[in-house]
Design an enzyme around this catalytic site. Sequence first.
Site, short mmCIF file in Angstrom:
data_model
loop_
_atom_site.label_atom_id
_atom_site.label_comp_id
_atom_site.label_asym_id
_atom_site.label_seq_id
_atom_site.Cartn_x
_atom_site.Cartn_y
_atom_site.Cartn_z
N SER A 9 -3.47 8.88 -2.69
CA SER A 9 -4.25 7.68 -3.01
C SER A 9 -4.16 7.37 -4.50
O SER A 9 -4.62 8.15 -5.34
CB SER A 9 -5.71 7.88 -2.62
OG SER A 9 -6.48 6.84 -3.19
N HIS A 34 -1.08 5.36 -0.57
CA HIS A 34 -2.34 4.76 -0.12
C HIS A 34 -2.97 3.97 -1.25
O HIS A 34 -3.15 4.49 -2.36
CB HIS A 34 -3.26 5.89 0.34
CG HIS A 34 -4.52 5.45 1.01
ND1 HIS A 34 -4.58 5.10 2.34
CD2 HIS A 34 -5.79 5.35 0.54
CE1 HIS A 34 -5.82 4.79 2.66
NE2 HIS A 34 -6.58 4.92 1.58
N ASP A 36 -6.34 1.79 -2.31
CA ASP A 36 -7.73 1.50 -1.98
C ASP A 36 -8.21 0.26 -2.71
O ASP A 36 -8.45 0.29 -3.92
CB ASP A 36 -8.60 2.69 -2.39
CG ASP A 36 -8.35 3.89 -1.50
OD1 ASP A 36 -8.56 3.78 -0.28
OD2 ASP A 36 -7.93 4.94 -2.02
N MET A 38 -11.10 -2.32 -3.40
CA MET A 38 -12.57 -2.39 -3.29
C MET A 38 -13.09 -3.63 -3.99
O MET A 38 -12.67 -3.93 -5.12
CB MET A 38 -13.19 -1.16 -3.95
CG MET A 38 -12.68 0.15 -3.37
SD MET A 38 -13.41 1.53 -4.24
CE MET A 38 -12.57 2.90 -3.44
N HIS A 68 -5.58 0.00 2.15
CA HIS A 68 -6.91 0.20 2.76
C HIS A 68 -7.89 -0.77 2.09
O HIS A 68 -8.28 -0.57 0.94
CB HIS A 68 -7.31 1.67 2.54
CG HIS A 68 -8.70 2.00 2.97
ND1 HIS A 68 -9.34 3.18 2.59
CD2 HIS A 68 -9.60 1.34 3.77
CE1 HIS A 68 -10.55 3.21 3.11
NE2 HIS A 68 -10.74 2.11 3.83
N MET A 70 -11.34 -2.25 1.44
CA MET A 70 -12.79 -2.08 1.53
C MET A 70 -13.42 -3.34 0.97
O MET A 70 -13.97 -3.37 -0.14
CB MET A 70 -13.20 -0.83 0.75
CG MET A 70 -12.88 0.45 1.49
SD MET A 70 -12.72 1.89 0.42
CE MET A 70 -11.01 1.72 -0.03
N MET A 139 -12.76 7.50 8.17
CA MET A 139 -13.32 7.93 6.88
C MET A 139 -14.03 9.27 7.04
O MET A 139 -14.88 9.44 7.92
CB MET A 139 -14.33 6.90 6.35
CG MET A 139 -13.76 5.57 5.91
SD MET A 139 -12.35 5.65 4.79
CE MET A 139 -13.07 6.49 3.37
N ASP A 177 -9.29 10.04 5.79
CA ASP A 177 -9.38 9.65 4.38
C ASP A 177 -10.68 10.16 3.75
O ASP A 177 -11.76 9.74 4.15
CB ASP A 177 -9.33 8.11 4.31
CG ASP A 177 -9.26 7.57 2.90
OD1 ASP A 177 -9.25 8.36 1.95
OD2 ASP A 177 -9.22 6.32 2.77
C1 DX5 Z 1 -12.51 6.29 -0.73
C2 DX5 Z 1 -11.04 6.00 -0.56
C3 DX5 Z 1 -10.16 7.17 -0.53
C4 DX5 Z 1 -10.16 8.01 -1.77
C5 DX5 Z 1 -9.79 9.39 -1.37
O1 DX5 Z 1 -13.22 5.12 -0.52
O2 DX5 Z 1 -10.83 5.31 0.68
O3 DX5 Z 1 -8.83 6.82 -0.16
O4 DX5 Z 1 -9.27 7.55 -2.76
O5 DX5 Z 1 -9.91 10.20 -2.47
P1 DX5 Z 1 -10.13 11.78 -2.34
O6 DX5 Z 1 -8.91 12.33 -1.64
O7 DX5 Z 1 -10.23 12.20 -3.76
O8 DX5 Z 1 -11.38 12.01 -1.53
ZN ZN Z 2 -8.70 4.95 1.33
#
Ligand code: DX5
Ligand code: ZN
Length: 219
Positions: A9, A34, A36, A38, A68, A70, A139, A177
């Site tokens: 990620s 990956h 993320d 947000m 991904h 969010m 998740m 994840d």
């Molecule tokens: C959290 C993200 C994850 C995050 C995972 O909202 O969706 O992808 O980056 O990070 P680690 O592996 O550090 O928990």
């Molecule tokens: Zn993620």
Amino acid sequence: MKKRIVAPSVLSADFGHLERDVRMVAHSRAEWIHLDVMDGVFVPNISFGFPVLKAVVAAAQGKTIDTHLMTVEPERYLKRFAEAGSNCITFHVEATHNPQKCIDIIHEAGARAGICIKPATPVEAIAPWLPQIDLVLIMSVEPGFGGQTFMPVGLDKARQLDRLRRERGYKYFIEMDGGIGAHNAAVVYGAGCEAIVAGNAVFGAEDPEMEIVKILEAQ
Ligand code: DX5
Ligand code: ZN
């Protein structure tokens, strides 16, 4: 052994050296990267958007871009995420009133469609769309931040989804994840997941490439 994938990620990368960090992933045994995204509304954090995605795509040397979202109302931006280079786009079932529309937009744009469920959301919430989707993202932390502690609540969901696809011939990948690293990867793969997201475990490691191998080969 079943197929195993690691998706580092980028959220945990060093954004001052983003190209270097993405090249490390491109050079490693990780098959996916990956991302993320947000929006500060669906989750209490803001990460990055299209310019960063494009920079990652440019340095990723053909690795699968696993995005991904969010974000609320994901349907507003799905096409743009596909056009910017996402190979697989995953939205949260909790974030939209119209998962079918999201899946259709993603598929029409030529990308793979994923649905994500938060720790409190049961598999039943996504049951109607399982026959058509390409990925389920489970998740194992509350979405919003990297570096949190793994919640085992996702393991039973992975087993349930793995059983369902064997019984009914569904084709989706299962990905988990949050809070995963070499110490608990074996149990996650063992529950039926093919793909593991790892942020802090990979980018916080002294040797990130070796950490990816350790996750892939965890026993
Ligand atoms: C959290 C993200 C994850 C995050 C995972 O909202 O969706 O992808 O980056 O990070 P680690 O592996 O550090 O928990
Ligand atoms: Zn993620």
